[in-house]
Design a protein around this motif. Sequence first.
Motif, PDB file in Angstrom:
ATOM      1  N   LYS A  43       1.073  -1.523  -0.336  1.00  0.00           N
ATOM      2  CA  LYS A  43      -0.138  -0.252  -0.075  1.00  0.00           C
ATOM      3  C   LYS A  43       0.496   0.957   0.106  1.00  0.00           C
ATOM      4  CE  LYS A  43      -3.967  -1.673   1.133  1.00  0.00           C
ATOM      5  NZ  LYS A  43      -4.917  -1.520  -0.527  1.00  0.00           N
ATOM      6  N   ASN A  44       2.252   1.276  -0.679  1.00  0.00           N
ATOM      7  CA  ASN A  44       2.431   2.211  -0.728  1.00  0.00           C
ATOM      8  C   ASN A  44       3.091   3.147   0.406  1.00  0.00           C
ATOM      9  OD1 ASN A  44       4.355   4.344  -2.079  1.00  0.00           O
ATOM     10  ND2 ASN A  44       2.726   5.890  -1.660  1.00  0.00           N
ATOM     11  N   CYS A  45       4.253   2.010   1.447  1.00  0.00           N
ATOM     12  CA  CYS A  45       4.179   1.981   2.387  1.00  0.00           C
ATOM     13  C   CYS A  45       5.676   1.417   2.983  1.00  0.00           C
ATOM     14  CB  CYS A  45       2.944   1.280   4.021  1.00  0.00           C
ATOM     15  SG  CYS A  45       1.980   1.883   3.873  1.00  0.00           S
ATOM     16  N   GLU A  46       6.602   1.750   3.957  1.00  0.00           N
ATOM     17  CA  GLU A  46       7.843   1.452   3.977  1.00  0.00           C
ATOM     18  C   GLU A  46       8.044   0.982   5.166  1.00  0.00           C
ATOM     19  OE1 GLU A  46      11.878   3.663   4.453  1.00  0.00           O
ATOM     20  OE2 GLU A  46      10.870   4.159   2.574  1.00  0.00           O
ATOM     21  N   GLU A  47       8.535  -0.442   5.660  1.00  0.00           N
ATOM     22  CA  GLU A  47       8.504  -1.312   6.571  1.00  0.00           C
ATOM     23  C   GLU A  47       9.033  -0.662   8.027  1.00  0.00           C
ATOM     24  OE1 GLU A  47       9.634  -5.006   6.379  1.00  0.00           O
ATOM     25  OE2 GLU A  47       8.978  -5.507   8.545  1.00  0.00           O
ATOM     26  N   ALA A 114       4.546   0.286   9.615  1.00  0.00           N
ATOM     27  CA  ALA A 114       4.957   0.664   8.383  1.00  0.00           C
ATOM     28  C   ALA A 114       4.383   2.071   8.560  1.00  0.00           C
ATOM     29  CB  ALA A 114       4.253   0.276   6.921  1.00  0.00           C
ATOM     30  N   THR A 115       5.523   2.873   7.565  1.00  0.00           N
ATOM     31  CA  THR A 115       5.131   4.674   7.316  1.00  0.00           C
ATOM     32  C   THR A 115       4.755   4.877   5.641  1.00  0.00           C
ATOM     33  OG1 THR A 115       7.154   4.407   9.171  1.00  0.00           O
ATOM     34  CG2 THR A 115       6.511   6.738   7.445  1.00  0.00           C
ATOM     35  N   GLN A 116       4.562   5.652   6.269  1.00  0.00           N
ATOM     36  CA  GLN A 116       3.151   5.993   4.712  1.00  0.00           C
ATOM     37  C   GLN A 116       3.461   7.602   4.234  1.00  0.00           C
ATOM     38  OE1 GLN A 116      -1.392   5.486   4.125  1.00  0.00           O
ATOM     39  NE2 GLN A 116      -0.616   5.026   2.201  1.00  0.00           N
ATOM     40  N   GLY A 119       2.525  13.356   0.613  1.00  0.00           N
ATOM     41  CA  GLY A 119       3.472  14.886   0.327  1.00  0.00           C
ATOM     42  C   GLY A 119       3.889  15.322   2.065  1.00  0.00           C
ATOM     43  N   LYS A 120       3.471  16.246   2.857  1.00  0.00           N
ATOM     44  CA  LYS A 120       4.061  16.998   3.428  1.00  0.00           C
ATOM     45  C   LYS A 120       3.306  15.450   5.162  1.00  0.00           C
ATOM     46  CE  LYS A 120       4.498  21.484   2.435  1.00  0.00           C
ATOM     47  NZ  LYS A 120       4.568  22.701   2.418  1.00  0.00           N
ATOM     48  N   SER A 121       2.726  15.066   5.066  1.00  0.00           N
ATOM     49  CA  SER A 121       1.844  14.518   6.177  1.00  0.00           C
ATOM     50  C   SER A 121       2.327  12.168   5.705  1.00  0.00           C
ATOM     51  CB  SER A 121       0.781  14.434   6.172  1.00  0.00           C
ATOM     52  OG  SER A 121       0.281  13.530   4.784  1.00  0.00           O
ATOM     53  N   THR A 122       2.713  12.417   6.903  1.00  0.00           N
ATOM     54  CA  THR A 122       2.827  10.830   7.319  1.00  0.00           C
ATOM     55  C   THR A 122       2.096  10.151   8.012  1.00  0.00           C
ATOM     56  OG1 THR A 122       5.680  11.789   7.174  1.00  0.00           O
ATOM     57  CG2 THR A 122       4.855   9.662   8.158  1.00  0.00           C
ATOM     58  N   LYS A 123       2.319   9.059   7.548  1.00  0.00           N
ATOM     59  CA  LYS A 123       0.478   8.590   8.719  1.00  0.00           C
ATOM     60  C   LYS A 123       1.452   6.752   8.856  1.00  0.00           C
ATOM     61  CE  LYS A 123      -3.063   9.366   6.183  1.00  0.00           C
ATOM     62  NZ  LYS A 123      -3.920   8.910   5.094  1.00  0.00           N
ATOM     63  N   MET A 124       1.408   6.572  10.196  1.00  0.00           N
ATOM     64  CA  MET A 124       2.204   5.004  11.060  1.00  0.00           C
ATOM     65  C   MET A 124       1.036   4.187  10.956  1.00  0.00           C
ATOM     66  SD  MET A 124       5.412   4.180  11.815  1.00  0.00           S
ATOM     67  CE  MET A 124       6.005   5.137  12.074  1.00  0.00           C
ATOM     68  N   TRP A 125       1.406   2.683   9.925  1.00  0.00           N
ATOM     69  CA  TRP A 125       0.068   1.942  10.226  1.00  0.00           C
ATOM     70  C   TRP A 125       1.253   1.053  11.322  1.00  0.00           C
ATOM     71  CZ3 TRP A 125      -4.068   1.895   8.233  1.00  0.00           C
ATOM     72  CH2 TRP A 125      -4.564   3.810   7.454  1.00  0.00           C
ATOM     73  N   GLN A 126       0.263   0.794  12.113  1.00  0.00           N
ATOM     74  CA  GLN A 126       0.813  -1.004  13.068  1.00  0.00           C
ATOM     75  C   GLN A 126      -0.720  -1.795  12.709  1.00  0.00           C
ATOM     76  OE1 GLN A 126       0.995   0.736  16.668  1.00  0.00           O
ATOM     77  NE2 GLN A 126       3.252   1.049  16.893  1.00  0.00           N
TER      78      GLN A 126
END
Length: 192
Positions: A43-47, A114-116, A119-126
């Motif tokens: 999902k365009n995320c980086e571990e 994972a970090t997504q 743009g300028k915003s960052t989402k952290m998924w767990q």
Amino acid sequence: MSKTVKKGEKTPKEEEIVKINKWDAAAVKHAIDDSVKTALLEKNCEENFGLVDGRLFICSLAVIIALVALAWDHLHPFPASRPVLIICVASYFVLMGILTLYTTFYEKGIFAVATQKEGKSTKMWQASSEMKKYDDKYTLSLTVKDSRGIREGTLVKSCANFIDTNGVILNDLVANELNRLYNSLNAEKKDK
């Protein structure tokens, strides 16, 4: 343009097939976790390895303390090394207690972070999961942290929904359920 496969190499489809003993609850949980992690990273995320790095740091300190005790006892045989050994053994057990607290209360069954960046915003998924020993219910919790706050979605389904009769993990079904959770968390309004 299709990629040519050399003799002995596996195609991507062959690599994705995971077959497990469907009666082994721990193997089932870990296989579904791996499938969820793969779907999340697509999902365009980086571990992000920060959680694992914390555990590794605590374990490394414990090993260093054990090596110091071993080296000190080798250089200064037992009666002389007694105070240092007492300090090292006590420190080792304290670190093992900290490690237990870290994995129990901080990690809480999280198997993927994972970090997504959008743009300028960052989402952290767990992603975390739970499956009791003699139960078929697989509980998946997906949490997102961003500028809007922390939101969590949970899914409880039978593990039989994700495994066929031969013990093969159905990655497409796992990815579909993850997509539902992912989309519902992304769609939540600011005013909630």
